[in-house]
Motif scaffolding. Structure first.
Motif, PDB file in Angstrom:
ATOM      1  N   VAL A 164      32.508  40.334  37.174  1.00 52.19           N
ATOM      2  CA  VAL A 164      32.130  41.208  36.292  1.00 52.19           C
ATOM      3  C   VAL A 164      30.833  41.790  36.391  1.00 52.19           C
ATOM      4  N   PHE A 165      29.992  40.696  36.096  1.00 48.29           N
ATOM      5  CA  PHE A 165      28.436  40.773  36.248  1.00 48.29           C
ATOM      6  C   PHE A 165      28.067  41.238  37.655  1.00 48.29           C
ATOM      7  N   ASN A 166      28.829  40.852  38.680  1.00 50.81           N
ATOM      8  CA  ASN A 166      28.400  41.274  39.955  1.00 50.81           C
ATOM      9  C   ASN A 166      28.697  42.834  40.233  1.00 50.81           C
ATOM     10  N   ASN A 193      34.947  42.532  29.892  1.00 47.39           N
ATOM     11  CA  ASN A 193      35.246  43.846  30.918  1.00 47.39           C
ATOM     12  C   ASN A 193      33.885  44.420  31.304  1.00 47.39           C
ATOM     13  N   ALA A 194      34.022  44.961  32.533  1.00 51.32           N
ATOM     14  CA  ALA A 194      33.220  45.585  33.201  1.00 51.32           C
ATOM     15  C   ALA A 194      32.655  46.981  32.428  1.00 51.32           C
ATOM     16  N   ASN A 195      31.301  46.980  32.443  1.00 52.58           N
ATOM     17  CA  ASN A 195      30.829  48.366  31.860  1.00 52.58           C
ATOM     18  C   ASN A 195      30.330  49.198  33.108  1.00 52.58           C
ATOM     19  N   THR A 196      31.212  50.339  33.404  1.00 51.24           N
ATOM     20  CA  THR A 196      30.826  51.258  34.325  1.00 51.24           C
ATOM     21  C   THR A 196      30.210  52.473  33.913  1.00 51.24           C
ATOM     22  N   ASP A 197      29.578  52.522  32.632  1.00 51.26           N
ATOM     23  CA  ASP A 197      28.803  53.705  32.069  1.00 51.26           C
ATOM     24  C   ASP A 197      27.614  53.942  33.184  1.00 51.26           C
ATOM     25  N   VAL A 198      27.522  55.075  33.489  1.00 53.33           N
ATOM     26  CA  VAL A 198      26.307  55.469  34.456  1.00 53.33           C
ATOM     27  C   VAL A 198      25.746  56.739  34.012  1.00 53.33           C
ATOM     28  N   ARG A 235      30.501  54.646  47.363  1.00 51.30           N
ATOM     29  CA  ARG A 235      29.704  53.295  47.855  1.00 51.30           C
ATOM     30  C   ARG A 235      30.861  52.422  48.170  1.00 51.30           C
ATOM     31  N   PRO A 236      30.807  51.815  49.639  1.00 49.43           N
ATOM     32  CA  PRO A 236      31.594  50.893  50.072  1.00 49.43           C
ATOM     33  C   PRO A 236      31.347  49.558  49.103  1.00 49.43           C
ATOM     34  N   ASP A 237      30.024  49.129  48.733  1.00 43.71           N
ATOM     35  CA  ASP A 237      29.720  47.975  48.131  1.00 43.71           C
ATOM     36  C   ASP A 237      30.216  47.806  46.522  1.00 43.71           C
ATOM     37  N   VAL A 238      30.076  49.211  46.030  1.00 49.04           N
ATOM     38  CA  VAL A 238      30.739  49.060  44.876  1.00 49.04           C
ATOM     39  C   VAL A 238      32.159  48.982  44.775  1.00 49.04           C
ATOM     40  N   ARG A 239      32.960  49.805  45.604  1.00 47.66           N
ATOM     41  CA  ARG A 239      34.533  49.591  45.817  1.00 47.66           C
ATOM     42  C   ARG A 239      34.794  48.015  46.047  1.00 47.66           C
ATOM     43  N   GLN A 240      33.777  47.398  46.745  1.00 47.57           N
ATOM     44  CA  GLN A 240      34.270  46.235  47.178  1.00 47.57           C
ATOM     45  C   GLN A 240      34.308  45.036  46.000  1.00 47.57           C
ATOM     46  N   ALA A 241      33.031  45.288  45.174  1.00 41.63           N
ATOM     47  CA  ALA A 241      32.852  44.488  43.932  1.00 41.63           C
ATOM     48  C   ALA A 241      34.000  44.635  42.946  1.00 41.63           C
ATOM     49  N   GLU A 242      34.438  45.963  42.952  1.00 41.13           N
ATOM     50  CA  GLU A 242      35.528  46.334  42.040  1.00 41.13           C
ATOM     51  C   GLU A 242      36.813  45.637  42.408  1.00 41.13           C
ATOM     52  N   LEU A 243      37.038  45.691  43.834  1.00 42.76           N
ATOM     53  CA  LEU A 243      38.386  44.858  44.163  1.00 42.76           C
ATOM     54  C   LEU A 243      38.213  43.520  44.099  1.00 42.76           C
ATOM     55  N   GLU A 244      36.919  42.765  44.284  1.00 43.35           N
ATOM     56  CA  GLU A 244      36.628  41.613  44.016  1.00 43.35           C
ATOM     57  C   GLU A 244      36.955  41.008  42.391  1.00 43.35           C
ATOM     58  N   LEU A 245      36.535  42.003  41.581  1.00 43.92           N
ATOM     59  CA  LEU A 245      36.909  41.839  40.250  1.00 43.92           C
ATOM     60  C   LEU A 245      38.492  41.916  39.935  1.00 43.92           C
ATOM     61  N   GLU A 246      38.983  42.842  40.642  1.00 42.16           N
ATOM     62  CA  GLU A 246      40.541  42.827  40.299  1.00 42.16           C
ATOM     63  C   GLU A 246      41.265  41.566  40.752  1.00 42.16           C
ATOM     64  N   ALA A 247      40.889  41.267  42.151  1.00 40.59           N
ATOM     65  CA  ALA A 247      41.376  39.847  42.515  1.00 40.59           C
ATOM     66  C   ALA A 247      41.136  38.943  41.693  1.00 40.59           C
ATOM     67  N   TYR A 260      41.913  26.826  35.466  1.00 44.37           N
ATOM     68  CA  TYR A 260      41.863  28.018  34.496  1.00 44.37           C
ATOM     69  C   TYR A 260      40.659  28.509  33.932  1.00 44.37           C
ATOM     70  N   LYS A 261      39.988  27.252  33.416  1.00 46.86           N
ATOM     71  CA  LYS A 261      38.742  27.976  33.145  1.00 46.86           C
ATOM     72  C   LYS A 261      37.531  28.247  34.212  1.00 46.86           C
ATOM     73  N   SER A 262      37.515  27.583  35.528  1.00 46.11           N
ATOM     74  CA  SER A 262      37.011  27.951  36.509  1.00 46.11           C
ATOM     75  C   SER A 262      37.209  29.416  37.137  1.00 46.11           C
ATOM     76  N   ALA A 263      38.641  29.669  37.031  1.00 40.78           N
ATOM     77  CA  ALA A 263      39.004  30.945  37.428  1.00 40.78           C
ATOM     78  C   ALA A 263      38.762  32.182  36.590  1.00 40.78           C
ATOM     79  N   ASN A 264      38.524  31.986  35.289  1.00 40.10           N
ATOM     80  CA  ASN A 264      37.868  32.792  34.236  1.00 40.10           C
ATOM     81  C   ASN A 264      36.409  33.032  34.278  1.00 40.10           C
ATOM     82  N   ALA A 265      35.640  31.744  34.512  1.00 38.55           N
ATOM     83  CA  ALA A 265      34.432  31.996  34.854  1.00 38.55           C
ATOM     84  C   ALA A 265      34.055  32.712  36.221  1.00 38.55           C
ATOM     85  N   LYS A 266      34.790  32.664  37.434  1.00 42.91           N
ATOM     86  CA  LYS A 266      34.649  33.572  38.361  1.00 42.91           C
ATOM     87  C   LYS A 266      34.888  34.726  37.961  1.00 42.91           C
TER      88      LYS A 266
END
Length: 477
Positions: A381-383, A31-36, A297-309, A370-376
């Motif tokens: 998350v890291f991105n 899970n992503a750590n969103t603490d700032v 930040r649009p790039d933060v929101r973009q990364a969040e949506l990419e994670l959701e996808a 399945y494993k590739s999808a999980n790796a992505k």
């Protein structure tokens, strides 16, 4: 009938799932750590300049006109708009996959089996009606509607559509991020252009000062108070300063063309007010609190949506281990004579079937996907975390830069004032033979450099104001 087929398939599917589920490979989830941090420099003020419209943030009408034109004509931005359209079409395609596919089919043909075949012999002894043999050759006419439908029992198709929606929204945020960057790049280039105009004016004034000093040295030589060496030194300094003029003019041309490219037009003069550059006063920046970066930040929101996808892609890949349930049906009319097509129920045809498919042996390809999808997904998350960290660092750097440049500008302004006064002092001392020509030359050169540095500091201040606005996520609303 349809209900009975579905019930039977569901029973079989449930039994198959029990066998397949225990064989689903395990993966590591993250899970992503969103603490700032809670604040920038200890401030808890939530007022954020990112909420200000760019037309209100920038007050120069020439700059605003450039930005407005760029948002309409910039080619790269228009390319991104087409990418958004592609993503929107992908959503439509994914949505259609879990709806029934219905096709209309019509056909005509002729068939003549061999007489000495089982089919030919059978048809030769078959009467369509008493006293009427089977036509030979046999024609065939058909018209009907046929449907296929994969029941989305495990949510595979719905999750694929949701992933496509997330990527569509991500492409929209990518466009917003592009808008923010475009506005910042135009504003920075515009302030650079104003700085170059001011430097060019400084050089021209300095050429005039040095030329006057050269005339004085020539008179001093005629009076035998200095040598030809002093004259040559002053001439060289004038030539050096004149060469700077053309270097700056070249930089102005390059910067103007850069702005024209961003605006989407061919090279032309860029309207501006260079005389107002020295009067620009950096405004106070309200950065809000770091948690607002997740929203602004649009790039933060973009990364969040990419994670959701990416998370949805894992669910889609996992669903491939489970059985897929399909239903096919058809209804229409078929006869060997077109006039019989409308005779019912004799010419009526219909079909209804259900099928169940589940992977049983050699599931390596599904496991790999399945494993590739999980790796992505872990990659996403890291991105996402990296994007949040980068956003905070950018804001922190620009806030520190604004503060330090303010202190630096005040000191450099005092330096320019002192060196400007020293030019008159050195000239007076030189006329009274109390200073040599080298002191005059060095004083003029130091004064020129200090004025250049003051203009550069002012430009850096304005760039910092642009960059902090960009870093906070302003400009795209």
């Amino acid at each position: 009938m349809l209900k009975r087929i579905v019930n039977i398939c569901m029973v079989v599917a449930g039994s198959t799932v029990l066998l397949s589920a225990c064989k689903t490979p395990s993966v590591v989830e993250r899970n992503a750590n969103t603490d700032v941090p809670v604040s920038f420099n200890g401030s808890q003020d939530t007022t954020n300049v990112a909420k200000v419209q760019w037309a209100d943030y920038f007050t120069d009408p020439h700059l605003n006109a450039l930005i407005d034109t760029a948002l309409k004509n910039n080619q790269e931005l228009n390319v991104i708009m087409q990418e958004i359209e592609i993503s929107r079409n992908e959503v439509r395609a994914r949505k259609g996959e879990y709806l029934p596919f219905v096709d209309i089919k019509a056909g005509a043909g002729v068939d003549k089996p061999g007489r000495y075949t089982s089919r030919g012999a059978s048809e030769a002894t078959t009467e369509i009606e008493p006293g009427r043999e089977m036509p030979d050759p046999l024609q065939d006419y058909m018209v009907g509607a046929f449907a296929t439908w994969e029941l989305d029992v495990w949510g595979k198709l719905h999750n694929a559509k949701r992933a496509a929606v997330a990527r569509y929204l991500s492409s929209v945020e990518g466009r917003n991020f592009m808008v923010t960057n475009l506005i910042a790049e135009i504003a920075n280039s515009y302030y650079e252009l104003l700085a170059l105009d001011n430097q060019l004016e400084i050089v021209k004034r300095n050429i005039e000062i040095q030329s006057n000093a050269l005339e004085i040295v020539k008179l001093q030589k005629q009076a035998a108070r200095v040598t030809e060496l002093a004259v040559r030194k002053f001439q060289a300094e004038v030539f050096h300063t004149k060469s700077l003029q053309y270097d700056i003019q070249q930089e102005i041309a390059i910067t103007e063309n850069k702005i024209n490219f961003l605006v989407g037009r061919y090279p032309q003069h860029v309207e501006r007010s260079p005389q107002a550059f020295s009067d620009l006063v950096p405004k106070a920046i309200r950065a809000g609190i770091p948690s607002q970066l997740l929203e602004n930040r649009p790039d933060v929101r973009q990364a969040e949506l990419e994670l959701e996808a990416a998370k949805l892609d894992v669910k889609v890949a996992k669903a491939r281990f489970y059985p897929s349930l399909g239903i096919s049906a058809g209804i229409g009319f078929q006869a060997f004579n077109p006039s019989y097509l409308i005779k019912t129920p004799e010419s009526l045809l219909y079909s209804l079937a259900g099928d169940l498919t589940a992977p049983l042996i050699n599931r390596n390809a599904i496991k790999a996907d399945y494993k590739s999808a999980n790796a992505k997904q872990i990659q996403a998350v890291f991105n996402y975390e990296k994007t949040i960290l980068n956003a905070y660092v950018e804001v922190s750097n620009q806030l520190a830069k604004i503060n330090n440049l303010e202190q630096s500008y005040d000191l450099k302004a005092k330096e320019v004032e002192a060196l400007t006064q020293s030019i008159d002092i050195s000239n007076n001392l030189f006329r009274s033979a109390r200073a040599d020509y080298m002191e005059v030359l060095l004083t003029q050169r130091d004064a020129l450099e200090s004025k250049f540095e003051l203009v550069e500091t002012k430009r850096a201040q304005m760039n910092a104001l642009v960059n902090v606005y960009q870093a906070l996520g302003g400009g795209w609303n």
